[in-house]
Design a protein around this motif. Sequence first.
Motif, PDB file in Angstrom:
ATOM      1  N   GLN A  75       0.827  -1.208   0.000  1.00 34.55           N
ATOM      2  CA  GLN A  75       0.000   0.000   0.000  1.00 34.55           C
ATOM      3  C   GLN A  75       0.861   1.257   0.000  1.00 34.55           C
ATOM      4  OE1 GLN A  75      -3.627  -0.152   2.613  1.00 34.55           O
ATOM      5  NE2 GLN A  75      -2.758  -2.100   3.261  1.00 34.55           N
ATOM      6  N   ILE A  76       1.943   1.255   0.752  1.00 30.58           N
ATOM      7  CA  ILE A  76       2.822   2.423   0.802  1.00 30.58           C
ATOM      8  C   ILE A  76       3.509   2.632  -0.544  1.00 30.58           C
ATOM      9  CG2 ILE A  76       4.956   3.300   1.822  1.00 30.58           C
ATOM     10  CD1 ILE A  76       4.047   2.182   4.485  1.00 30.58           C
ATOM     11  N   ALA A 224       0.233  15.209   5.813  1.00 31.76           N
ATOM     12  CA  ALA A 224       0.263  14.379   7.020  1.00 31.76           C
ATOM     13  C   ALA A 224      -0.728  14.891   8.061  1.00 31.76           C
ATOM     14  CB  ALA A 224       1.675  14.339   7.585  1.00 31.76           C
ATOM     15  N   HIS A 225      -0.797  16.214   8.232  1.00 30.15           N
ATOM     16  CA  HIS A 225      -1.750  16.791   9.186  1.00 30.15           C
ATOM     17  C   HIS A 225      -3.187  16.552   8.746  1.00 30.15           C
ATOM     18  CE1 HIS A 225       1.638  19.768  10.460  1.00 30.15           C
ATOM     19  NE2 HIS A 225       1.786  18.572  10.981  1.00 30.15           N
ATOM     20  N   LEU A 226      -3.446  16.694   7.442  1.00 28.27           N
ATOM     21  CA  LEU A 226      -4.795  16.465   6.935  1.00 28.27           C
ATOM     22  C   LEU A 226      -5.204  15.006   7.091  1.00 28.27           C
ATOM     23  CD1 LEU A 226      -4.770  18.625   3.675  1.00 28.27           C
ATOM     24  CD2 LEU A 226      -5.976  19.115   5.803  1.00 28.27           C
ATOM     25  N   GLY A 227      -4.237  14.098   6.995  1.00 22.93           N
ATOM     26  CA  GLY A 227      -4.554  12.693   7.177  1.00 22.93           C
ATOM     27  C   GLY A 227      -5.064  12.401   8.574  1.00 22.93           C
ATOM     28  N   ILE A 228      -4.472  13.030   9.577  1.00 21.85           N
ATOM     29  CA  ILE A 228      -4.936  12.837  10.951  1.00 21.85           C
ATOM     30  C   ILE A 228      -6.346  13.388  11.126  1.00 21.85           C
ATOM     31  CG2 ILE A 228      -4.475  13.418  13.368  1.00 21.85           C
ATOM     32  CD1 ILE A 228      -1.520  13.497  12.669  1.00 21.85           C
ATOM     33  N   LEU A 229      -6.671  14.474  10.399  1.00 23.76           N
ATOM     34  CA  LEU A 229      -8.006  15.077  10.482  1.00 23.76           C
ATOM     35  C   LEU A 229      -9.026  14.350   9.617  1.00 23.76           C
ATOM     36  CD1 LEU A 229      -7.008  18.868  10.355  1.00 23.76           C
ATOM     37  CD2 LEU A 229      -7.704  17.533  12.356  1.00 23.76           C
ATOM     38  N   LEU A 258      -3.645   6.599   4.518  1.00 26.22           N
ATOM     39  CA  LEU A 258      -3.253   5.466   5.349  1.00 26.22           C
ATOM     40  C   LEU A 258      -3.157   5.870   6.815  1.00 26.22           C
ATOM     41  CD1 LEU A 258      -0.477   3.808   3.125  1.00 26.22           C
ATOM     42  CD2 LEU A 258      -2.870   3.141   3.346  1.00 26.22           C
ATOM     43  N   ILE A 259      -2.628   7.057   7.062  1.00 28.31           N
ATOM     44  CA  ILE A 259      -2.517   7.523   8.452  1.00 28.31           C
ATOM     45  C   ILE A 259      -3.907   7.706   9.054  1.00 28.31           C
ATOM     46  CG2 ILE A 259      -1.773   9.423   9.925  1.00 28.31           C
ATOM     47  CD1 ILE A 259       0.578   9.839   8.069  1.00 28.31           C
ATOM     48  N   GLY A 260      -4.786   8.433   8.324  1.00 25.46           N
ATOM     49  CA  GLY A 260      -6.116   8.695   8.853  1.00 25.46           C
ATOM     50  C   GLY A 260      -6.977   7.460   8.948  1.00 25.46           C
ATOM     51  N   GLY A 261      -6.869   6.571   7.957  1.00 23.14           N
ATOM     52  CA  GLY A 261      -7.687   5.367   7.982  1.00 23.14           C
ATOM     53  C   GLY A 261      -7.267   4.379   9.053  1.00 23.14           C
ATOM     54  N   PRO A 270      -0.263  -0.973  16.112  1.00 23.33           N
ATOM     55  CA  PRO A 270       0.416   0.332  16.043  1.00 23.33           C
ATOM     56  C   PRO A 270       1.300   0.504  14.821  1.00 23.33           C
ATOM     57  CG  PRO A 270       1.364  -1.053  17.776  1.00 23.33           C
ATOM     58  CD  PRO A 270       0.122  -1.737  17.314  1.00 23.33           C
ATOM     59  N   TRP A 271       1.752  -0.609  14.220  1.00 20.21           N
ATOM     60  CA  TRP A 271       2.616  -0.496  13.040  1.00 20.21           C
ATOM     61  C   TRP A 271       1.877   0.086  11.834  1.00 20.21           C
ATOM     62  CZ3 TRP A 271       1.222  -5.190  15.290  1.00 20.21           C
ATOM     63  CH2 TRP A 271       0.278  -5.950  14.578  1.00 20.21           C
ATOM     64  N   LEU A 272       0.547   0.008  11.834  1.00 21.28           N
ATOM     65  CA  LEU A 272      -0.223   0.544  10.718  1.00 21.28           C
ATOM     66  C   LEU A 272      -0.110   2.058  10.614  1.00 21.28           C
ATOM     67  CD1 LEU A 272      -3.485  -1.598  10.990  1.00 21.28           C
ATOM     68  CD2 LEU A 272      -1.589  -1.873   9.388  1.00 21.28           C
ATOM     69  N   VAL A 273       0.128   2.725  11.732  1.00 24.39           N
ATOM     70  CA  VAL A 273       0.317   4.177  11.733  1.00 24.39           C
ATOM     71  C   VAL A 273       1.792   4.528  11.696  1.00 24.39           C
ATOM     72  CG1 VAL A 273      -0.136   6.319  12.998  1.00 24.39           C
ATOM     73  CG2 VAL A 273      -1.853   4.508  12.960  1.00 24.39           C
ATOM     74  N   PHE A 274       2.615   3.707  12.329  1.00 25.48           N
ATOM     75  CA  PHE A 274       4.040   4.021  12.421  1.00 25.48           C
ATOM     76  C   PHE A 274       4.702   4.066  11.049  1.00 25.48           C
ATOM     77  CE2 PHE A 274       8.388   2.352  12.469  1.00 25.48           C
ATOM     78  CZ  PHE A 274       9.017   3.334  13.203  1.00 25.48           C
ATOM     79  N   PHE A 275       4.455   3.075  10.201  1.00 27.27           N
ATOM     80  CA  PHE A 275       5.168   3.008   8.930  1.00 27.27           C
ATOM     81  C   PHE A 275       4.731   4.094   7.938  1.00 27.27           C
ATOM     82  CE2 PHE A 275       6.176  -1.315  10.432  1.00 27.27           C
ATOM     83  CZ  PHE A 275       7.545  -1.289  10.241  1.00 27.27           C
ATOM     84  N   PRO A 276       3.440   4.465   7.833  1.00 29.09           N
ATOM     85  CA  PRO A 276       3.114   5.637   6.989  1.00 29.09           C
ATOM     86  C   PRO A 276       3.744   6.929   7.496  1.00 29.09           C
ATOM     87  CG  PRO A 276       1.167   4.294   7.300  1.00 29.09           C
ATOM     88  CD  PRO A 276       2.216   3.734   8.204  1.00 29.09           C
TER      89      PRO A 276
END
Length: 334
Positions: A75-76, A224-229, A258-261, A270-276
């Motif tokens: 995915q990345i 990256a910020h928009l992904g969190i939102l 990927l970060i937001g989802g 936790p690796w799903l957020v760490f690697f993006p």
Amino acid sequence: MIKNIWKDRFFIVGFLFVFGLLMASFYHQIVLDNEIYEEQYIYDEEGMPKEKAPFEPSSHYWFGSDRMGADLFSQIISGAKYTLGFALVVSLLRVGLSFIGSFLLWRAGRVMPFIKGLSQSFYYIPSALLIFFVVGPIIQLENYTFWEKAFFEMLLIIAIAVPNTSILIKEEINLIEKEEFITSAKLMGGSRLRILAKHILPHLWPKLLLVYVQQVIAVLLLLAHLGILGVFFGGTTMREFTNEYEIPVSDSNEWSGLIGGYYYQLRLAPWLVFFPVFSFAAVILAFNFMAEGIKRSANKLPIPKTVKSKGERKPNISLVENKSFVFLSQKKTG
């Protein structure tokens, strides 16, 4: 300047990392048909399921997988072309429009302080929140296509940066105009257009290249910020996570999506957020290397070479070193 850039190690390391990542993403798109490997169970030698998704990072899943068994590494790699392509194109349009705007401000005169003060107000408004409130409700609508949503988000991201970047380029032009060679050109009767083309622009291009790389970094941070939102590039689709609520999912595999989802699965995997996030950090570091290389190359001035004529004799160095000055005797003939 350009030759010095390709000789700088910092710039080469950053450029090769970004270029290699883009090539891997396009290879995944063209050759592998953008396929994401999915497997919900891992079976033992007897064919019995021994592990269920999400899978932790391993030799089989380099970056692990999500709860549906989708390979995060794939995915990345798949989303790299969208994330980097978006940042590169948006930054190019930012710098291009700001370059045009800087020349419109060249004759602003007394209005310039008012324009500068108005543009500085954008510093106090977080760009991510502004885009979140404006773009967020629109890109979640299903009436628009992926590219229509992407185009609308791109316009807003470009528009919020043009005023400040135009003033930044205008100030760089002002610094160049204070140089002695510009003053000499004006005294010799050079027109404003000729001074711009022959003297200002050659010294402005390296700084524009540095501004471009800095804008790429700014766009990546904004994504990256928009992904969190929960605002993703090209649109957001709400999918059912549990029976109680839904989670936002990106229509593509771009990294902010990927970060937001996967933010809602942070405790589960936790690796799903760490690697993006790590991917964003690695690319931003690569562009910082490129920016440092541009700065180092701009500071390297070419050393002038002295050309000797064929009949030139080598001076007597010992004679010059022993005496502060030398009288030369010359006999008049004829």
